[in-house]
Design a protein around this motif. Structure first.
Motif, PDB file in Angstrom:
ATOM      1  N   GLN A  14       0.731  -1.136  -0.014  1.00  0.00           N
ATOM      2  CA  GLN A  14       0.093  -0.132   0.062  1.00  0.00           C
ATOM      3  C   GLN A  14       0.887   1.368   0.198  1.00  0.00           C
ATOM      4  O   GLN A  14       0.306   2.388   0.005  1.00  0.00           O
ATOM      5  N   LYS A  15       2.144   1.101   0.042  1.00  0.00           N
ATOM      6  CA  LYS A  15       3.144   2.335   0.080  1.00  0.00           C
ATOM      7  C   LYS A  15       2.998   2.859   1.381  1.00  0.00           C
ATOM      8  O   LYS A  15       3.074   4.006   1.307  1.00  0.00           O
ATOM      9  N   ASP A  16       2.396   2.456   2.353  1.00  0.00           N
ATOM     10  CA  ASP A  16       2.511   3.145   3.763  1.00  0.00           C
ATOM     11  C   ASP A  16       3.938   3.539   4.123  1.00  0.00           C
ATOM     12  O   ASP A  16       4.733   2.590   3.972  1.00  0.00           O
ATOM     13  N   PRO A  17       3.909   4.763   4.439  1.00  0.00           N
ATOM     14  CA  PRO A  17       5.549   5.099   4.873  1.00  0.00           C
ATOM     15  C   PRO A  17       6.089   4.173   6.039  1.00  0.00           C
ATOM     16  O   PRO A  17       5.346   3.831   7.029  1.00  0.00           O
ATOM     17  N   ILE A  18       7.172   4.043   6.060  1.00  0.00           N
ATOM     18  CA  ILE A  18       7.949   3.315   6.897  1.00  0.00           C
ATOM     19  C   ILE A  18       9.139   4.024   7.770  1.00  0.00           C
ATOM     20  O   ILE A  18       9.880   4.601   6.787  1.00  0.00           O
ATOM     21  N   ASP A  19       9.374   3.880   8.878  1.00  0.00           N
ATOM     22  CA  ASP A  19      10.415   4.381   9.497  1.00  0.00           C
ATOM     23  C   ASP A  19      11.679   3.390  10.022  1.00  0.00           C
ATOM     24  O   ASP A  19      11.264   2.390  10.816  1.00  0.00           O
ATOM     25  N   ARG A  20      12.828   3.192   9.132  1.00  0.00           N
ATOM     26  CA  ARG A  20      13.561   2.193   9.374  1.00  0.00           C
ATOM     27  C   ARG A  20      14.176   2.040  10.797  1.00  0.00           C
ATOM     28  O   ARG A  20      14.354   1.015  11.458  1.00  0.00           O
ATOM     29  N   LEU A  21      14.246   3.315  11.348  1.00  0.00           N
ATOM     30  CA  LEU A  21      15.084   3.267  13.005  1.00  0.00           C
ATOM     31  C   LEU A  21      13.993   2.669  13.664  1.00  0.00           C
ATOM     32  O   LEU A  21      14.409   1.687  14.546  1.00  0.00           O
ATOM     33  N   ALA A  22      12.729   3.132  13.606  1.00  0.00           N
ATOM     34  CA  ALA A  22      11.946   2.448  14.548  1.00  0.00           C
ATOM     35  C   ALA A  22      11.544   0.931  14.228  1.00  0.00           C
ATOM     36  O   ALA A  22      11.481   0.160  15.241  1.00  0.00           O
ATOM     37  N   LEU A  23      11.744   0.503  12.984  1.00  0.00           N
ATOM     38  CA  LEU A  23      11.697  -0.821  12.771  1.00  0.00           C
ATOM     39  C   LEU A  23      12.754  -1.583  13.191  1.00  0.00           C
ATOM     40  O   LEU A  23      12.669  -2.518  13.858  1.00  0.00           O
TER      41      LEU A  23
ATOM     42  N   GLY B  42       0.675  -5.249  15.177  1.00  0.00           N
ATOM     43  CA  GLY B  42       0.160  -5.436  13.838  1.00  0.00           C
ATOM     44  C   GLY B  42      -0.981  -6.389  13.934  1.00  0.00           C
ATOM     45  O   GLY B  42      -1.937  -6.335  14.787  1.00  0.00           O
ATOM     46  N   GLY B  43      -1.235  -7.576  12.965  1.00  0.00           N
ATOM     47  CA  GLY B  43      -2.149  -8.451  13.225  1.00  0.00           C
ATOM     48  C   GLY B  43      -2.065  -9.156  14.398  1.00  0.00           C
ATOM     49  O   GLY B  43      -3.364  -9.507  15.104  1.00  0.00           O
ATOM     50  N   ASP B  44      -1.191  -9.427  15.092  1.00  0.00           N
ATOM     51  CA  ASP B  44      -1.038  -9.953  16.504  1.00  0.00           C
ATOM     52  C   ASP B  44      -1.752  -9.181  17.449  1.00  0.00           C
ATOM     53  O   ASP B  44      -2.611  -9.803  18.237  1.00  0.00           O
ATOM     54  N   HIS B  45      -1.860  -7.655  17.624  1.00  0.00           N
ATOM     55  CA  HIS B  45      -2.422  -6.951  18.561  1.00  0.00           C
ATOM     56  C   HIS B  45      -3.854  -7.003  17.988  1.00  0.00           C
ATOM     57  O   HIS B  45      -4.887  -6.716  18.916  1.00  0.00           O
TER      58      HIS B  45
ATOM     59  N   VAL C 293     -10.286 -13.962  15.200  1.00  0.00           N
ATOM     60  CA  VAL C 293      -9.385 -13.609  14.252  1.00  0.00           C
ATOM     61  C   VAL C 293     -10.271 -12.804  13.131  1.00  0.00           C
ATOM     62  O   VAL C 293      -9.920 -12.008  12.357  1.00  0.00           O
ATOM     63  N   ALA C 294     -11.520 -13.235  12.795  1.00  0.00           N
ATOM     64  CA  ALA C 294     -12.379 -12.709  11.594  1.00  0.00           C
ATOM     65  C   ALA C 294     -12.624 -11.165  11.956  1.00  0.00           C
ATOM     66  O   ALA C 294     -12.789 -10.651  11.266  1.00  0.00           O
ATOM     67  N   TYR C 295     -12.835 -11.152  13.524  1.00  0.00           N
ATOM     68  CA  TYR C 295     -13.363  -9.915  14.175  1.00  0.00           C
ATOM     69  C   TYR C 295     -12.080  -9.041  13.899  1.00  0.00           C
ATOM     70  O   TYR C 295     -12.332  -7.675  13.985  1.00  0.00           O
ATOM     71  N   ALA C 296     -10.932  -9.508  14.107  1.00  0.00           N
ATOM     72  CA  ALA C 296      -9.838  -8.678  14.284  1.00  0.00           C
ATOM     73  C   ALA C 296      -9.466  -7.468  13.660  1.00  0.00           C
ATOM     74  O   ALA C 296      -9.333  -6.392  14.046  1.00  0.00           O
ATOM     75  N   PRO C 297      -9.496  -7.606  12.416  1.00  0.00           N
ATOM     76  CA  PRO C 297      -9.587  -6.171  11.553  1.00  0.00           C
ATOM     77  C   PRO C 297     -10.285  -5.050  11.886  1.00  0.00           C
ATOM     78  O   PRO C 297      -9.949  -3.764  11.761  1.00  0.00           O
ATOM     79  N   GLN C 298     -11.292  -5.304  12.530  1.00  0.00           N
ATOM     80  CA  GLN C 298     -12.303  -4.160  12.804  1.00  0.00           C
ATOM     81  C   GLN C 298     -11.957  -3.413  14.223  1.00  0.00           C
ATOM     82  O   GLN C 298     -12.138  -2.209  14.266  1.00  0.00           O
ATOM     83  N   THR C 299     -10.806  -3.875  14.845  1.00  0.00           N
ATOM     84  CA  THR C 299     -10.332  -3.345  15.881  1.00  0.00           C
ATOM     85  C   THR C 299      -9.215  -2.049  15.613  1.00  0.00           C
ATOM     86  O   THR C 299      -9.054  -1.397  16.430  1.00  0.00           O
ATOM     87  N   ARG C 300      -8.524  -2.212  14.493  1.00  0.00           N
ATOM     88  CA  ARG C 300      -7.854  -1.178  14.125  1.00  0.00           C
ATOM     89  C   ARG C 300      -8.204  -0.800  12.444  1.00  0.00           C
ATOM     90  O   ARG C 300      -7.390  -1.126  11.610  1.00  0.00           O
TER      91      ARG C 300
ATOM     92  N   GLY D  14      -8.035   0.913   8.967  1.00  0.00           N
ATOM     93  CA  GLY D  14      -7.269   1.446   8.312  1.00  0.00           C
ATOM     94  C   GLY D  14      -5.789   1.004   8.532  1.00  0.00           C
ATOM     95  O   GLY D  14      -4.919   1.219   7.699  1.00  0.00           O
ATOM     96  N   ARG D  15      -5.589   0.159   9.446  1.00  0.00           N
ATOM     97  CA  ARG D  15      -4.404  -0.626   9.461  1.00  0.00           C
ATOM     98  C   ARG D  15      -4.269  -1.848   8.666  1.00  0.00           C
ATOM     99  O   ARG D  15      -5.009  -2.790   8.591  1.00  0.00           O
ATOM    100  N   TYR D  16      -3.204  -2.092   7.945  1.00  0.00           N
ATOM    101  CA  TYR D  16      -2.920  -3.057   6.969  1.00  0.00           C
ATOM    102  C   TYR D  16      -1.917  -4.218   7.570  1.00  0.00           C
ATOM    103  O   TYR D  16      -0.766  -3.935   7.764  1.00  0.00           O
ATOM    104  N   THR D  17      -2.559  -5.450   7.628  1.00  0.00           N
ATOM    105  CA  THR D  17      -1.517  -6.438   8.286  1.00  0.00           C
ATOM    106  C   THR D  17      -1.881  -7.820   7.244  1.00  0.00           C
ATOM    107  O   THR D  17      -2.556  -7.593   6.473  1.00  0.00           O
ATOM    108  N   ILE D  18      -1.302  -8.748   7.819  1.00  0.00           N
ATOM    109  CA  ILE D  18      -1.424 -10.103   7.095  1.00  0.00           C
ATOM    110  C   ILE D  18      -3.092 -10.433   7.236  1.00  0.00           C
ATOM    111  O   ILE D  18      -3.295 -11.014   6.284  1.00  0.00           O
ATOM    112  N   LEU D  19      -3.532 -10.025   8.177  1.00  0.00           N
ATOM    113  CA  LEU D  19      -5.052 -10.330   8.317  1.00  0.00           C
ATOM    114  C   LEU D  19      -5.869  -9.719   7.038  1.00  0.00           C
ATOM    115  O   LEU D  19      -6.704 -10.194   6.480  1.00  0.00           O
ATOM    116  N   GLU D  20      -5.644  -8.456   6.885  1.00  0.00           N
ATOM    117  CA  GLU D  20      -6.366  -7.691   5.743  1.00  0.00           C
ATOM    118  C   GLU D  20      -5.785  -8.099   4.549  1.00  0.00           C
ATOM    119  O   GLU D  20      -6.567  -8.031   3.617  1.00  0.00           O
ATOM    120  N   HIS D  21      -4.439  -8.422   4.540  1.00  0.00           N
ATOM    121  CA  HIS D  21      -3.796  -8.899   3.102  1.00  0.00           C
ATOM    122  C   HIS D  21      -4.536 -10.247   2.643  1.00  0.00           C
ATOM    123  O   HIS D  21      -4.916 -10.361   1.528  1.00  0.00           O
TER     124      HIS D  21
END
Length: 351
Positions: free
Chosen positions: A182-191, A239-242, A314-321, A323-330
């Motif tokens: 999705q071209k979401d910006p990433i911060d390499r230091l934080a990563l 991420g999807g974990d949370h 797990v099916a409900y999980a994407p509703q908790t965040r 706009g966040r794209y994780t393995i679950l949304e993917h």
């Protein structure tokens, strides 16, 4: 505020030096300090430090709710304090962070257990009339972890922090995935900070009986908080974990604590990566082995959920965040496909 703590002190007897820390004029120029304590050890520690903090006042924090945090914030604003010290577990520290942010003053975090990365994060998880939500707050200006107090906390709470740090691996992979897809910006230091925390912990041969291990765990939780601060969001540690964690909290409250659910969520997210993307198999094995070694939940039945209930979460999980794209949304698997994945995971790792 600075993007990272001025001071991080992890050792036995660290609490005895709180007065010295608060003498740092970058925190309090005249020593007018408020201390917020929760139930249990908070009162004991407050009495311990009171002799060295003549101008301090102690406030009791009842729970980690928005109302409790706002009430504390109001009292802080009316008292002309220069800083506030939050002493206790994650619930007390989260409420104090939120209150300090409302009052516009520095906050020092004194952790009495290592159950999750909230001890040094720019977010606070608070309850409100519709459930629980995360709020952006100013991260602590200093962090103290006294290993004597950590050791007196219930072992389950100490072990839980391991799961929260291990979930960084899954969160980092989700962040990279969202950047690629999705071209979401990433911060390499934080990563890098988030991943470093996980790498330092997962290969430790000892467990919570060792001061050296507890120090690595505490440092890992602090690094996670710093990673979120640099990122400006919880992305490097959530991420999807949370998403799974928050879904279980919403659908099956009281099942397990934050860190326990984060570790289990991370393991299952890696299972989805391994079976659907053909990647992460080695890391999945390492995470499950680490959860097992430290006595943390590694399968739904370990937290009292059936495969069907876990798949529902797990099916409900994407509703908790949103706009966040994780393995679950993917993958966007329906509940039937998720139930199959859960059963495969249980069949492989529940023994």
């Amino acid at each position: 505020m600075l993007p990272a703590p001025l001071s991080i002190d992890v050792r036995r007897g660290a609490i005895a030096h709180l007065g010295e820390l608060l003498a740092d004029r970058r925190i309090a120029t005249e020593g007018r300090v408020a201390i917020a304590v929760g139930p249990g050890q908070g009162d004991q520690i407050a009495e311990h430090v009171r002799p060295s903090l003549a101008a301090c006042e102690v406030f009791q924090v009842e729970g980690a709710s928005v109302d409790a945090a706002m009430a504390l914030g109001s009292r802080l604003r009316s008292g002309s304090y220069e800083a506030v010290v939050g002493i206790g577990g994650g619930r007390t520290i989260d409420a104090t962070k939120y209150a300090a942010t409302l009052a516009g003053m520095p906050m020092v975090s004194v952790a009495t257990n290592l159950s999750h990365d909230g001890i040094c994060s720019p977010t606070a998880s608070l309850e409100h009339e519709k459930g629980k939500a995360s709020f952006g707050v100013t991260m602590p200006l200093a962090v103290i972890v006294d290993l004597d107090y950590v050791r007196s906390a219930p072992e389950r709470l100490v072990r839980a922090g391991i799961g929260d740090v291990l979930s960084n691996f899954s969160a980092v992979e989700d962040w990279i995935l969202s950047n690629r897809e999705q071209k979401d910006p990433i911060d390499r230091l934080a990563l890098t900070l988030a991943r470093t925390a996980g790498e330092a912990l997962i290969h430790q041969p000892r467990s919570i009986e060792s001061d050296e291990f507890l120090t690595v765990l505490a440092e890992g939780l602090v690094l996670s908080g710093m990673a979120m601060s640099f990122a400006g969001s919880s992305r490097p540690a959530s991420g999807g974990d949370h998403e799974i964690l928050h879904a279980i909290d919403a659908l099956f409250p009281g099942t397990a604590n934050h860190g326990e659910l984060a570790g289990l969520g991370a393991a299952f997210c890696y299972h989805l990566r391994a079976t659907h993307l053909g990647e992460g198999t080695e890391r999945l094995t390492e995470i499950v082995a680490s959860l097992d070694r430290h006595g943390l939940p590694k399968a739904p039945q370990d937290i009292g959920l059936t495969a069907e209930q876990f798949a529902q979460a797990v099916a409900y999980a994407p509703q908790t965040r949103p706009g966040r794209y994780t393995i679950l949304e993917h993958l966007a698997l329906d509940e039937g496909a998720l139930l199959k994945a859960v059963r495969e995971y249980v069949g492989t790792f529940a023994g």
